[in-house]
Design a protein around this motif. Structure first.
Motif, PDB file in Angstrom:
ATOM      1  N   ILE A 125      36.265  70.293  51.788  1.00  0.00           N
ATOM      2  CA  ILE A 125      37.407  70.560  52.907  1.00  0.00           C
ATOM      3  C   ILE A 125      37.191  70.207  54.143  1.00  0.00           C
ATOM      4  CG2 ILE A 125      38.376  72.206  51.160  1.00  0.00           C
ATOM      5  CD1 ILE A 125      37.514  74.189  52.960  1.00  0.00           C
ATOM      6  N   ALA A 143      33.427  73.854  49.659  1.00  0.00           N
ATOM      7  CA  ALA A 143      33.950  75.329  49.198  1.00  0.00           C
ATOM      8  C   ALA A 143      34.048  75.193  48.036  1.00  0.00           C
ATOM      9  CB  ALA A 143      35.246  75.539  50.023  1.00  0.00           C
ATOM     10  N   LEU A 159      38.947  79.176  51.200  1.00  0.00           N
ATOM     11  CA  LEU A 159      39.602  78.196  50.341  1.00  0.00           C
ATOM     12  C   LEU A 159      40.748  79.117  49.487  1.00  0.00           C
ATOM     13  CD1 LEU A 159      40.079  75.353  49.243  1.00  0.00           C
ATOM     14  CD2 LEU A 159      38.278  75.897  47.444  1.00  0.00           C
ATOM     15  N   ALA A 192      45.428  76.105  47.749  1.00  0.00           N
ATOM     16  CA  ALA A 192      44.100  75.828  47.582  1.00  0.00           C
ATOM     17  C   ALA A 192      44.124  74.634  46.587  1.00  0.00           C
ATOM     18  CB  ALA A 192      43.330  77.019  47.255  1.00  0.00           C
ATOM     19  N   CYS A 246      43.986  80.197  51.227  1.00  0.00           N
ATOM     20  CA  CYS A 246      44.970  79.012  51.345  1.00  0.00           C
ATOM     21  C   CYS A 246      46.020  79.190  50.415  1.00  0.00           C
ATOM     22  CB  CYS A 246      44.388  77.665  51.456  1.00  0.00           C
ATOM     23  SG  CYS A 246      43.376  77.509  52.915  1.00  0.00           S
ATOM     24  N   HIS A 304      34.691  71.894  45.796  1.00  0.00           N
ATOM     25  CA  HIS A 304      35.595  71.095  46.857  1.00  0.00           C
ATOM     26  C   HIS A 304      35.205  70.809  48.205  1.00  0.00           C
ATOM     27  CE1 HIS A 304      38.795  71.943  43.626  1.00  0.00           C
ATOM     28  NE2 HIS A 304      38.493  73.136  43.758  1.00  0.00           N
TER      29      HIS A 304
END
Length: 169
Positions: free
Chosen positions: A110, A105, A162, A168, A165, A108
């Motif tokens: 995840i 993402a 992301l 995040a 969230c 990142h």
């Protein structure tokens, strides 16, 4: 095992070796798009295969002492977990989930916690269609894909997922 008389070496083949006749295969006239199909409850979602990194089976999710979102230790690294059940309004997984899809993402990595990772589907790009809205109001999806006539599913945008969230990375 080959037995070679003392003092002689086996003869090496001369290079280059002749190749068998190769019949070129015709490439598809269509641009193709591949997705990983995941499921939570009765809802199926598609994830662009270019964002998928690894499919994992049942996992134990760790709750950090700070009380934040769960993490999944993968090769010594704690990855943030996005519980897709929770994101669609279903009860969260808690400490265990039946399947995980590791996805990129943005910068990142995840862990996407799901009920099942079902399949990898290849479809013509024409079946990846933009929509004004995604049924169900999933803010982390911006368009639908059509696997077969009458079978449509939201395509998860990992960047939006992301961003949706609360904590995040």
């Amino acid at each position: 095992m080959m037995v070679v008389p003392s003092g002689t070496l086996p003869r090496k083949p001369t290079l280059p070796l002749p190749l068998p006749d190769v019949v070129p295969s015709a490439s598809s006239p269509y641009a193709l798009f591949e997705v990983v199909v995941v499921q939570v409850g009765d809802q199926r979602f598609a994830v662009d295969v270019e964002h998928a990194v690894e499919i994992r089976g049942a996992e134990v999710l760790l709750q950090p002492d700070s009380g934040g979102d769960p993490v999944l230790p993968v090769r010594g690294q704690p990855l943030p977990v996005i519980d897709l059940r929770q994101r669609v309004g279903m009860p969260a997984f808690g400490e265990q989930c039946p399947a995980v899809l590791l996805v990129n993402a943005g910068p990142h990595l995840i862990a996407l916690a799901v009920d099942a990772v079902l399949d990898v589907e290849t479809l013509p790009v024409q079946q990846d269609r933009a929509t004004g809205g995604v049924p169900g109001g999933f803010s982390f999806c911006r368009r639908m894909v059509t696997l077969r006539p009458g079978e449509h599913m939201p395509l998860i945008d990992t960047g939006r997922l992301l961003a949706a969230c609360p904590r995040a990375p």
